[in-house]
Design an enzyme around this catalytic site. Structure first.
Site, mmCIF file in Angstrom:
data_model
loop_
_atom_site.group_PDB
_atom_site.id
_atom_site.type_symbol
_atom_site.label_atom_id
_atom_site.label_comp_id
_atom_site.label_asym_id
_atom_site.label_seq_id
_atom_site.Cartn_x
_atom_site.Cartn_y
_atom_site.Cartn_z
ATOM 1 N N ASP A 1 -9.771 6.406 5.863
ATOM 2 C CA ASP A 1 -9.450 5.533 4.739
ATOM 3 C C ASP A 1 -10.744 4.992 4.134
ATOM 4 O OD1 ASP A 1 -7.956 3.377 3.191
ATOM 5 O OD2 ASP A 1 -6.310 4.162 4.391
ATOM 6 N N HIS B 1 -8.302 -1.344 1.634
ATOM 7 C CA HIS B 1 -7.114 -0.568 1.999
ATOM 8 C C HIS B 1 -7.110 -0.176 3.473
ATOM 9 C CE1 HIS B 1 -4.454 3.072 1.795
ATOM 10 N NE2 HIS B 1 -3.860 2.416 0.823
ATOM 11 N N ASN C 1 3.076 7.846 -3.864
ATOM 12 C CA ASN C 1 3.768 6.777 -4.592
ATOM 13 C C ASN C 1 4.115 7.128 -6.029
ATOM 14 O OD1 ASN C 1 3.335 5.250 -2.278
ATOM 15 N ND2 ASN C 1 1.466 4.335 -3.084
ATOM 16 N N SER D 1 1.469 4.227 1.818
ATOM 17 C CA SER D 1 0.304 3.922 2.646
ATOM 18 C C SER D 1 0.655 2.940 3.748
ATOM 19 C CB SER D 1 -0.805 3.294 1.798
ATOM 20 O OG SER D 1 -1.513 4.235 1.065
#
Length: 468
Positions: free
Chosen positions: A171, A231, A336, A408
């Site tokens: 990430d 994130h 998404n 996520s």
């Protein structure tokens, strides 16, 4: 008709068949999807066949790729340089000038026509699959036993909470946080571009997240400005935030540890960097990077993705195949965009032990943003998920907690569940077996989705009881 004429026609037909087959196979050897927002300065990933001279001889390889450029482009680059060889054996080559979409596709077609080339694809960027929302409600319903929860709270009573297991979170890196503490392991920074990395250099041994804020137009023409997302820190907290410490939030597998692996920076991360991160995290070799050693992950979480198909020869698929073969289960977010996962990477990739996760809300209904399709294996809570974060809008500031929404946020529920399964006192289930057990022991959706969203919502209690 004479025998000679008949034979000549037969030979011509055979040659035509061979040429047709060659054209078809060449077409299958390159992937032009994802070129819409492709920046050619990130280069191309070229895989040469085992046994070919270009596979081992980099000068031969450069002559091959530059010859293909000269043949395909009216104004060819003066040279394509070899940036590096990936852990999967593919090479990243970069042109010395910007190529537009048509030129990029022409170059790949020219390369794919060479029988020594097994596969060529653009080194596209993938991005955190994040849909943030700052409403605070139903604190951590995802771990509860309500209709939209995962029954983690019931599973914790069994005592298998991830102890001794490592989950790699590929990430944006991590920020030290009071609610992560020693549950976080500094892994490696795989971002090869200093500009994207935003930490003053390229690859290095620090997976700390300096922030991924952007200015308007920085990532591509018309791209909006954005604050730092932190994130990776949010995902890490869902996997293994410290629990029963009177502070903050709980984590799914709160006795496990997170190996923070940095592959996303400003404007996302490249396919090549992410492929190397997958290889390294699962115990594979990446040139110039120290081995992961005792910190090898038994499960990888990738809450990232991009709109590019994942074919059998793509760098992402090959990297995932390698991780699965080394015994590492791979968990990825479905994405998404409220579209079919078949058009996305890595959500559209295949493999026994690759678990693609869609998102549901507290009512057990499909999240409006979640991708879907037969490629989704299971769903998990992904709307208004509270987890660890940092309060800095650009550079790091203080610890805080924020509710984010997205696939996520759903994926780390599943990655944590795999760590819980592995912490049972028996041999860790192989990736394909872990996937099979999770899919066979879900709970029903609260609202039956109109599109495929996997076998149901993960049920930690049923899954652990079914794990040998």
């Amino acid at each position: 008709m004479s025998y000679r004429m008949t034979r000549r026609l037969a030979l011509a037909a055979a040659v035509s068949c061979v040429l047709a087959a060659g054209a078809a196979s060449a077409q299958d050897r390159f992937n032009a999807s994802g070129l819409e927002n492709f920046d050619s300065s990130d280069g191309f990933i070229v895989t040469f066949r085992d046994g070919s001279a270009a596979r081992t001889d980099k000068q031969r390889m450069l002559r091959t790729v530059n010859g293909a450029a000269a043949a395909a482009l009216a104004r060819a680059p003066s040279a394509l340089r070899h940036e590096r060889t990936l852990g999967i054996g593919a090479d990243v080559v970069v042109p010395d000038r910007k190529l537009d979409r048509a030129e990029s596709e022409a170059l790949m077609r020219s390369l794919a026509a060479n029988p020594d080339v097994a596969y060529v694809e653009p080194n596209v960027r993938l991005y955190p699959t994040l849909t943030p929302n700052d409403q605070f409600y139903n604190l951590q319903y995802g771990f509860q036993s309500g209709v939209g929860g995962s029954n983690a709270n019931l599973a914790w009573d069994l005592g298998f909470r991830g102890a001794g297991k490592i989950v790699a979170v590929i990430d944006t890196g991590y920020r030290p946080h009071v609610d992560l503490g020693t549950n976080i392991i500094n892994g490696y920074d795989f971002i090869s571009s200093a500009a994207t990395a935003n930490d003053g250099n390229g690859r290095d041994s620090s997976a700390l997240d300096p922030g991924d804020w952007t200015t308007a137009g920085q990532c591509y023409s018309g791209s909006p400005a954005g604050n730092s997302s932190w994130h990776g820190t949010h995902v890490a907290g869902t996997v293994a935030a410290r629990t029963n410490n009177t502070t903050g939030v709980a984590g799914m597998a709160f006795n496990a540890r997170v190996l923070a692996v940095r592959a996303l920076g400003r404007c996302g991360g490249t396919l090549a960097d992410i492929a190397d991160a997958i290889t390294w995290s699962s115990g594979g070799t990446v040139s110039g990077v120290p081995a992961v050693g005792a910190n090898r992950a038994s499960v990888i979480n990738m809450s990232l993705g991009g709109q590019s198909t994942c074919t059998s020869s793509s760098a992402m698929q090959v990297a995932i195949n390698g991780a699965l073969a080394r015994g590492t289960t791979v968990v990825v977010a479905a994405g998404n965009s409220n579209l079919n996962v078949s058009g996305f990477t890595p959500a559209g990739c295949m493999g026994q032990g690759l678990i693609v996760v869609g998102a549901t809300d507290s009512a057990g209904a499909k999240a409006v943003f979640s991708n879907y399709g037969t490629g989704v294996d299971v769903s998990a809570p992904g709307v208004q998920i509270a987890s660890t974060l940092n309060s800095g809008t650009t550079i790091p500031a203080s610890d805080n907690y924020v509710y984010y929404s997205g696939t996520s946020m759903a994926a780390p529920h599943v990655a944590g569940l795999v760590a819980m399964m592995h912490s049972k006192p028996s041999t860790d289930c192989l990736p394909a077996t872990c996937e099979s057990i999770i899919k066979a022991n879900t709970k029903p959706f609260g609202v039956v989705p109109a599109v495929p969203m996997g076998t149901g919502i993960i049920d930690a209690l049923r899954t652990l009881n079914a794990t040998p």
